[in-house]
Design a protein around this motif. Structure first.
Motif, PDB file in Angstrom:
ATOM      1  N   ARG A 177       0.769   7.269  -6.296  1.00  0.00           N
ATOM      2  CA  ARG A 177      -0.393   8.161  -6.405  1.00  0.00           C
ATOM      3  C   ARG A 177      -0.067   9.566  -5.924  1.00  0.00           C
ATOM      4  N   VAL A 216      -4.561  12.699  -0.760  1.00  0.00           N
ATOM      5  CA  VAL A 216      -4.353  12.492  -2.195  1.00  0.00           C
ATOM      6  C   VAL A 216      -5.685  12.324  -2.902  1.00  0.00           C
ATOM      7  N   LYS A 217      -6.579  11.550  -2.282  1.00  0.00           N
ATOM      8  CA  LYS A 217      -7.901  11.344  -2.870  1.00  0.00           C
ATOM      9  C   LYS A 217      -8.673  12.650  -2.947  1.00  0.00           C
ATOM     10  N   ALA A 218      -8.523  13.497  -1.903  1.00  0.00           N
ATOM     11  CA  ALA A 218      -9.252  14.767  -1.883  1.00  0.00           C
ATOM     12  C   ALA A 218      -8.895  15.642  -3.063  1.00  0.00           C
ATOM     13  N   ARG A 274       0.828  -1.206   0.000  1.00  0.00           N
ATOM     14  CA  ARG A 274       0.000   0.000   0.000  1.00  0.00           C
ATOM     15  C   ARG A 274       0.863   1.257   0.000  1.00  0.00           C
ATOM     16  N   LEU A 302       0.770   4.146  -2.779  1.00  0.00           N
ATOM     17  CA  LEU A 302       0.453   5.515  -2.383  1.00  0.00           C
ATOM     18  C   LEU A 302       1.568   6.472  -2.789  1.00  0.00           C
ATOM     19  N   GLY A 339      -7.882  14.698  -6.130  1.00  0.00           N
ATOM     20  CA  GLY A 339      -8.523  14.187  -7.339  1.00  0.00           C
ATOM     21  C   GLY A 339     -10.028  14.416  -7.327  1.00  0.00           C
ATOM     22  N   GLU A 340     -10.673  14.197  -6.158  1.00  0.00           N
ATOM     23  CA  GLU A 340     -12.114  14.411  -6.069  1.00  0.00           C
ATOM     24  C   GLU A 340     -12.462  15.881  -6.234  1.00  0.00           C
ATOM     25  N   ASN A 381      -3.472   6.148   5.897  1.00  0.00           N
ATOM     26  CA  ASN A 381      -4.871   6.586   5.791  1.00  0.00           C
ATOM     27  C   ASN A 381      -4.956   8.088   5.588  1.00  0.00           C
ATOM     28  N   GLN A 385     -12.512  16.618  -9.894  1.00  0.00           N
ATOM     29  CA  GLN A 385     -13.670  15.999 -10.531  1.00  0.00           C
ATOM     30  C   GLN A 385     -14.947  16.793 -10.245  1.00  0.00           C
ATOM     31  N   ASP A 425      -3.666   8.945   2.154  1.00  0.00           N
ATOM     32  CA  ASP A 425      -4.608   8.493   1.137  1.00  0.00           C
ATOM     33  C   ASP A 425      -5.787   9.454   1.024  1.00  0.00           C
ATOM     34  N   GLU A 426      -6.290   9.917   2.151  1.00  0.00           N
ATOM     35  CA  GLU A 426      -7.414  10.857   2.132  1.00  0.00           C
ATOM     36  C   GLU A 426      -7.021  12.177   1.482  1.00  0.00           C
TER      37      GLU A 426
END
Length: 422
Positions: free
Chosen positions: A247, A321-323, A240, A244, A325-326, A315, A329, A318-319
């Motif tokens: 990413r 990095v995800k934030a 993981r 990450l 991209g989201e 965690n 979008q 990840d949040e």
């Protein structure tokens, strides 16, 4: 007058038949007194066993009083026993010259002594009967003793066996071995017995040893599984972390597009994400290395703690990095057509308003006020979309906040109605 009898002589005289009868009566009295003496001695010895049983288990005031009362009985028994022995020694019923008066006196004193012995025995028996509850409780405790000690021995044996099996699989289990060794003094005291350490203390010690040994056994039996789980977590978190890291390297292009297409308010809170993500992944790698070392050294608690830290770092990263991209979008979607998001929010408000009016002619001000405020917030948010680069992120965050407020009103209405309120 004398008579020859087998070469010997015997005194004969007037009333010799009566003397012989009195001698026989005195001998019978002596035998009866001896029986009473034996029965009292037996009763005393039996009751001493009961008192010792109670004293070994019970240190309560009633138990201590029972021991004192028995000691007092001992003094009285010694007195009547001494009197009995003195009387017996003072009368030789086998004397040839025993006359009727001596036989009668002997019988009287022996009868008196027998009566005293029987009286004390009766009192002793009544005292023993009064000890029934104390004795029953003590015997119940003693009945628990042997099984408790045996369970403790078996528990220690089982724990030792589990530890041997774990070591046979290549795991050291030093901590468990130390905890098991620490129970050795308790085992020694259990082997020394309740006579030296007391019944209650011994039973309590046995129960404590069972609990500790069972915990050690359980941990030893779980140790191979725990080691396998730690190995699995090490592998999973390492994979993981690598993913990450890849990413996190994609956040910079996302930020570049956000800066190019949207106002600063839409992305400025994300500027530090690449740097923070890189730092977090690096920290996670360091903690993983420390966890691997702890695993190799079989420091299980340290390994588990380090892996939990790694998971938390990943965690968080990840949040973040995800934030990013989201965010891109959602901004893309709303910049092309904000109508859909706005209408979803207005629909949620209208749905809540219908619920608030269900069964009512006028809405409850507690529900109407926040819903009216929600309508106004949506209108203001839509109106704020001005300029070449509108603040779409402000619109989205306002709409999210409005939907959260509306859901709160809906939950409140349902709770009130479920409770019978209006």
């Amino acid at each position: 007058m004398t008579a020859m009898n087998g070469g010997g002589t015997r005194r004969w005289g007037w009333g010799s038949g009566r003397a012989e009868n009195l001698r026989a009566d005195a001998q019978a009295a002596k035998d009866a007194a001896a029986a009473a003496f034996y029965e009292l001695d037996t009763a005393q010895r039996d009751l001493r066993i009961s008192i010792e049983t109670i004293s070994a288990v019970d240190n309560s005031p009633p138990a201590r009083k029972a021991a004192r009362d028995f000691a007092e009985f001992g003094s009285r028994i010694d007195h009547v026993s001494h009197d009995y022995i003195t009387v017996v020694d003072s009368h030789d019923l086998d004397r040839d010259d025993l006359d009727a008066g001596a036989a009668a006196r002997a019988r009287a004193e022996l009868d008196r002594t027998k009566g005293e012995l029987e009286r004390v025995k009766g009192e002793l028996e009544r005292f023993g009967a009064s000890l029934g509850p104390l004795l029953t409780q003590a015997e119940n405790e003693l009945a628990r003793l042997a099984p408790a000690v045996e369970r403790a021995r078996q528990a220690l044996l089982a724990a030792s066996g589990a530890l041997d099996r774990v070591r046979g699989s290549g795991l050291r289990a030093d901590d468990l071995a130390g905890r098991l060794a620490a129970l050795s003094p308790d085992l020694t005291k259990l082997n020394e017995g309740a006579g030296q350490h007391g019944v209650q203390e011994t039973v309590q010690r046995a129960h404590r040893v069972v609990r500790e040994a069972e915990v050690i056994q359980g941990e030893a039996e779980r140790l191979p599984t725990m080691a396998a789980e730690i190995d699995k977590r090490l592998s999973s978190l390492r994979t993981r972390a690598q993913a990450l890291h890849t990413r996190a390297g994609q956040v910079d292009p996302v930020l570049s597009e956000l800066r190019r297409r949207f106002s600063a308010a839409c992305w400025q809170d994300l500027q530090r994400v690449p740097e923070e993500a890189e730092r977090s992944v690096r920290q996670a790698d360091e903690k993983l290395a420390a966890a691997r070392k702890a695993r190799e050294e079989q420091r299980w608690a340290d390994a588990t703690s380090l892996l939990s830290t790694v998971r938390a770092l990943l965690n968080t990263t990840d949040e973040a990095v995800k934030a990013a991209g989201e965010r891109l979008q959602r901004l893309n979607e709303v910049s092309h057509d904000q109508t859909a998001e706005v209408e979803r929010t207005r629909f949620a408000i209208r749905d809540a308003q219908r619920l608030a009016m269900a069964g009512r002619n006028t809405p409850d001000p507690r529900h109407a006020a926040p819903l009216d405020g929600a309508v106004e917030r949506v209108d203001r948010a839509v109106a704020s979309l001005t300029g070449r680069h509108p603040d779409y992120w402000h619109l989205l965050t306002e709409l999210d906040a409005v939907k959260e407020t509306v859901q709160g009103v809906v939950d409140q209405i349902r709770q009130e109605r479920a409770g019978g309120g209006r």
